[in-house]
Design a protein around this motif. Structure first.
Motif, mmCIF file in Angstrom:
data_model
loop_
_atom_site.group_PDB
_atom_site.id
_atom_site.type_symbol
_atom_site.label_atom_id
_atom_site.label_comp_id
_atom_site.label_asym_id
_atom_site.label_seq_id
_atom_site.Cartn_x
_atom_site.Cartn_y
_atom_site.Cartn_z
ATOM 1 N N LEU A 79 0.830 -1.202 0.000
ATOM 2 C CA LEU A 79 0.000 0.000 0.000
ATOM 3 C C LEU A 79 0.862 1.248 0.000
ATOM 4 C CD1 LEU A 79 -2.736 1.450 0.247
ATOM 5 C CD2 LEU A 79 -2.528 1.222 2.743
ATOM 6 N N GLY A 80 1.982 1.212 0.734
ATOM 7 C CA GLY A 80 2.890 2.349 0.724
ATOM 8 C C GLY A 80 3.442 2.616 -0.662
ATOM 9 N N GLY A 81 3.810 1.546 -1.384
ATOM 10 C CA GLY A 81 4.281 1.717 -2.758
ATOM 11 C C GLY A 81 3.185 2.209 -3.672
ATOM 12 N N TRP A 82 1.971 1.688 -3.489
ATOM 13 C CA TRP A 82 0.832 2.102 -4.316
ATOM 14 C C TRP A 82 0.495 3.573 -4.093
ATOM 15 C CZ3 TRP A 82 -4.199 3.770 -3.200
ATOM 16 C CH2 TRP A 82 -5.108 3.732 -4.264
ATOM 17 N N LEU A 83 0.477 4.004 -2.828
ATOM 18 C CA LEU A 83 0.217 5.416 -2.527
ATOM 19 C C LEU A 83 1.307 6.306 -3.108
ATOM 20 C CD1 LEU A 83 -0.954 5.198 1.201
ATOM 21 C CD2 LEU A 83 -2.362 5.858 -0.773
ATOM 22 N N ALA A 84 2.558 5.826 -3.029
ATOM 23 C CA ALA A 84 3.669 6.611 -3.564
ATOM 24 C C ALA A 84 3.574 6.743 -5.080
ATOM 25 C CB ALA A 84 4.997 5.967 -3.176
ATOM 26 N N ASP A 85 3.100 5.698 -5.761
ATOM 27 C CA ASP A 85 2.914 5.769 -7.209
ATOM 28 C C ASP A 85 1.937 6.879 -7.580
ATOM 29 O OD1 ASP A 85 4.661 3.759 -7.925
ATOM 30 O OD2 ASP A 85 3.136 2.186 -7.902
ATOM 31 N N ARG A 86 0.954 7.112 -6.717
ATOM 32 C CA ARG A 86 -0.134 8.058 -7.040
ATOM 33 C C ARG A 86 0.030 9.426 -6.405
ATOM 34 N NH1 ARG A 86 -1.030 3.274 -7.928
ATOM 35 N NH2 ARG A 86 -2.594 2.477 -9.366
ATOM 36 N N LEU A 87 0.571 9.481 -5.190
ATOM 37 C CA LEU A 87 0.660 10.754 -4.481
ATOM 38 C C LEU A 87 2.078 11.316 -4.434
ATOM 39 C CD1 LEU A 87 -1.613 9.863 -1.400
ATOM 40 C CD2 LEU A 87 -2.287 10.970 -3.550
ATOM 41 N N GLY A 88 3.049 10.484 -4.766
ATOM 42 C CA GLY A 88 4.445 10.895 -4.644
ATOM 43 C C GLY A 88 5.055 10.294 -3.392
ATOM 44 N N GLY A 89 6.200 9.657 -3.535
ATOM 45 C CA GLY A 89 6.834 8.995 -2.405
ATOM 46 C C GLY A 89 7.210 9.934 -1.287
ATOM 47 N N ALA A 90 7.667 11.140 -1.629
ATOM 48 C CA ALA A 90 8.119 12.088 -0.611
ATOM 49 C C ALA A 90 6.971 12.527 0.285
ATOM 50 C CB ALA A 90 8.775 13.291 -1.269
ATOM 51 N N ARG A 91 5.827 12.823 -0.300
ATOM 52 C CA ARG A 91 4.678 13.260 0.497
ATOM 53 C C ARG A 91 4.229 12.170 1.453
ATOM 54 N NH1 ARG A 91 0.095 15.179 -3.414
ATOM 55 N NH2 ARG A 91 -0.955 15.477 -1.405
ATOM 56 N N VAL A 92 4.142 10.929 0.955
ATOM 57 C CA VAL A 92 3.729 9.817 1.807
ATOM 58 C C VAL A 92 4.744 9.594 2.925
ATOM 59 C CG1 VAL A 92 3.235 7.343 1.867
ATOM 60 C CG2 VAL A 92 2.459 8.720 -0.072
ATOM 61 N N THR A 93 6.030 9.643 2.596
ATOM 62 C CA THR A 93 7.083 9.426 3.583
ATOM 63 C C THR A 93 7.067 10.503 4.660
ATOM 64 O OG1 THR A 93 8.478 8.313 1.934
ATOM 65 C CG2 THR A 93 9.572 9.174 3.893
ATOM 66 N N PHE A 94 6.863 11.749 4.270
ATOM 67 C CA PHE A 94 6.836 12.869 5.208
ATOM 68 C C PHE A 94 5.763 12.660 6.283
ATOM 69 C CE2 PHE A 94 4.768 16.895 6.343
ATOM 70 C CZ PHE A 94 5.818 17.551 6.960
ATOM 71 N N TRP A 95 4.536 12.422 5.849
ATOM 72 C CA TRP A 95 3.445 12.260 6.803
ATOM 73 C C TRP A 95 3.581 10.963 7.589
ATOM 74 C CZ3 TRP A 95 0.958 16.268 8.270
ATOM 75 C CH2 TRP A 95 0.762 17.332 7.385
ATOM 76 N N ASN A 96 4.214 9.981 6.980
ATOM 77 C CA ASN A 96 4.402 8.700 7.652
ATOM 78 C C ASN A 96 5.337 8.829 8.848
ATOM 79 O OD1 ASN A 96 3.598 5.790 7.065
ATOM 80 N ND2 ASN A 96 5.759 5.600 7.526
ATOM 81 N N PHE A 97 6.439 9.564 8.686
ATOM 82 C CA PHE A 97 7.357 9.773 9.802
ATOM 83 C C PHE A 97 6.685 10.560 10.929
ATOM 84 C CE2 PHE A 97 11.164 9.001 6.945
ATOM 85 C CZ PHE A 97 11.576 7.883 7.636
ATOM 86 N N ALA A 98 5.836 11.511 10.581
ATOM 87 C CA ALA A 98 5.097 12.246 11.605
ATOM 88 C C ALA A 98 4.216 11.291 12.411
ATOM 89 C CB ALA A 98 4.248 13.340 10.962
ATOM 90 N N ALA A 99 3.573 10.343 11.709
ATOM 91 C CA ALA A 99 2.725 9.369 12.394
ATOM 92 C C ALA A 99 3.559 8.436 13.283
ATOM 93 C CB ALA A 99 1.936 8.559 11.363
ATOM 94 N N MET A 100 4.756 8.069 12.851
ATOM 95 C CA MET A 100 5.618 7.207 13.659
ATOM 96 C C MET A 100 6.069 7.926 14.929
ATOM 97 S SD MET A 100 7.875 5.234 10.727
ATOM 98 C CE MET A 100 8.576 4.011 11.850
ATOM 99 N N ALA A 101 6.297 9.218 14.836
ATOM 100 C CA ALA A 101 6.651 9.987 16.028
ATOM 101 C C ALA A 101 5.503 9.966 17.036
ATOM 102 C CB ALA A 101 7.002 11.418 15.642
#
Length: 447
Positions: A283-305
């Motif tokens: 799902l992370g790869g699929w979201l990155a294909d559509r929304l951009g990997g950087a945007r998904v990664t940015f919000w993901n690290f915020a959620a991990m914090a």
């Protein structure tokens, strides 16, 4: 195509992909997943064995964390030569060899896994299990070469997720063995996996291919090492995959040490986190294909914090349920981040290739060069990222030794995720203003 070697491979050509490429790529993907899946299971073997090692083994929590840290470290280091091995031997050939190598730590463990064995022997066995960690790098490097850039996110996500789920499966096998045969029968696990290793190695031999262009480009790793974004993405991958594998090794031990869970109680929960993290990676790869990997990664690290903060609060309250929920959230977002960061890597090199094409370079050679170098970068980044698993387990070891709790370790993890948020935003999310007619820096290009 001659034998198991493919001389002509152009996945970016739509006609070639529809007619020839897609069926071959899918066949190689599923065979690759099978070998990588068992590799991950063997890599995390000792994180399962420590659940079986009761007082009769004479090991405290620190000694057990050192065992799993050893396996994590060796697996991370081996990812570098495993990345080079694809270019040297061919993706199919190395998949067979690396699959059969998994017999070494499993057969050896069958002879020594018992009370009274010297601790240094257990450390050696944990180190041997590290060969399972190397499989990921060679598998991802190989599959990266088979798919066009527009499909890499999902393909790499499936490949990695199918491998990662090996962590959850071996923990589920352990749960069943403890429930049925008791905590004194760890060798039954080996009776399951030794035959399985032979089966997946045969599957790789029959179902995979080598790509000549990848084999011939042995200098790709040097180019990848010199690229500044290899270092940056390695740092971010420590935060995603390093978290996933580190928590996978540590989850059961943390539950036993901090909350006094029995082996059966710990095993009943331990597999859930890696299972969710593995299944969610595509799902992370699929979201990155559509929304951009950087945007998904940015919000993901915020959620991990935020998930780290939840684990800290739950520890203070002594709430096992809340703590488990926070830990599983860490697995969830680590899985999403694994997919999104891996999508970013080939996108960065493709952007460079497109810039060279715009300046007059030939399209075919430029894109092939990008694929080869990004493949080498994937392996190198996976090696550095896997070191995060070592750091997490060492942090837990020190945290429990000094404070009797995992809270200090979680504060360190929280701080690291905040830094990852800042780095992702500064380098890949924020687009700097560009003067009219000037070529934008790659660091300022969205990926």
């Amino acid at each position: 195509m001659r034998g198991r070697w493919i001389d002509h491979w152009e996945p970016e050509d739509p006609a070639f992909w529809r007619r020839v490429g897609a069926p071959i790529a899918r066949r190689n993907l599923w065979a690759s997943i099978a070998v990588e899946h068992v590799g991950f299971s063997v890599w995390t073997l000792w994180s399962v064995f420590v659940l079986f090692m009761g007082p009769e083994y004479g090991l405290d929590a620190a000694a057990k964390f050192l065992l799993v840290s050893t396996a994590s470290f060796v697996g991370a280091v081996l990812r570098v030569p495993y990345t080079f091995a694809v270019a040297r031997f061919g993706g199919r050939n190395w998949s067979v060899i690396s699959g059969l190598l998994l017999l070494v730590p499993t057969v050896a463990a069958a002879f020594v896994l018992q009370p009274g064995t010297p601790y240094w022997v257990f450390l050696l066995m944990a180190a041997l299990a590290g060969v399972g960690g190397g499989n990921f790098a060679s598998s991802m490097t190989n599959i990266n070469a088979f798919y066009p850039d527009a499909r890499k996110g999902l393909a790499l996500g499936l490949n990695a997720g199918g491998g990662n789920i090996g962590v959850a499966v071996i923990q589920l096998v352990a749960l069943l063995i403890i429930a049925v045969a008791g905590a004194g029968q760890p060798k039954i696990i080996l009776g399951v996996y030794i035959p399985l290793i032979v089966v997946v190695s045969v599957v790789a031999a029959l179902g995979m291919d080598n790509i000549t262009s990848v084999r011939n480009d042995t200098g790709a790793a040097k180019l990848a090492l010199a690229h500044r974004h290899t270092a940056i993405m390695s740092f971010l991958y420590i935060g995603t995959f390093g978290s996933f594998i580190g928590y996978s090794f540590a989850f059961g031990l943390v539950l036993q040490t901090q909350f006094g869970r029995t082996p059966l109680e710990a095993a009943a929960v331990t597999f859930i986190g890696p299972l969710i993290g593995s299944l969610i990676r595509p799902l992370g790869g699929w979201l990155a294909d559509r929304l951009g990997g950087a945007r998904v990664t940015f919000w993901n690290f915020a959620a991990m914090a935020l998930a780290s903060l939840l684990c800290i609060g739950a520890s203070g309250l002594g709430s096992l349920g809340l703590f488990t929920a926070g830990f599983i959230c860490l697995f969830f977002f680590a899985g999403v981040g694994n997919g999104s960061t891996y999508k970013m890597i080939p996108a960065i090199f493709r952007r460079e290739a497109l810039a060279r094409i715009a300046e007059g370079a030939e399209q075919g050679p430029a894109l092939r060069h990008a694929r080869r170098v990004s493949g080498a970068a994937l392996g190198l980044i996976s090696a550095v990222g896997a070191l995060g698993g070592l750091l997490i387990n060492l942090a837990f070891r020190q945290s429990f030794a000094a404070a009797g709790s995992g809270v200090p370790a979680f504060w360190a993890f929280l701080a690291f995720y905040v830094v990852c948020v800042a780095v992702t935003y500064a380098v890949y999310v924020r687009v700097a203003p560009v003067r009219a007619g000037a070529r934008p820096r790659l660091a300022s290009v969205r990926v």
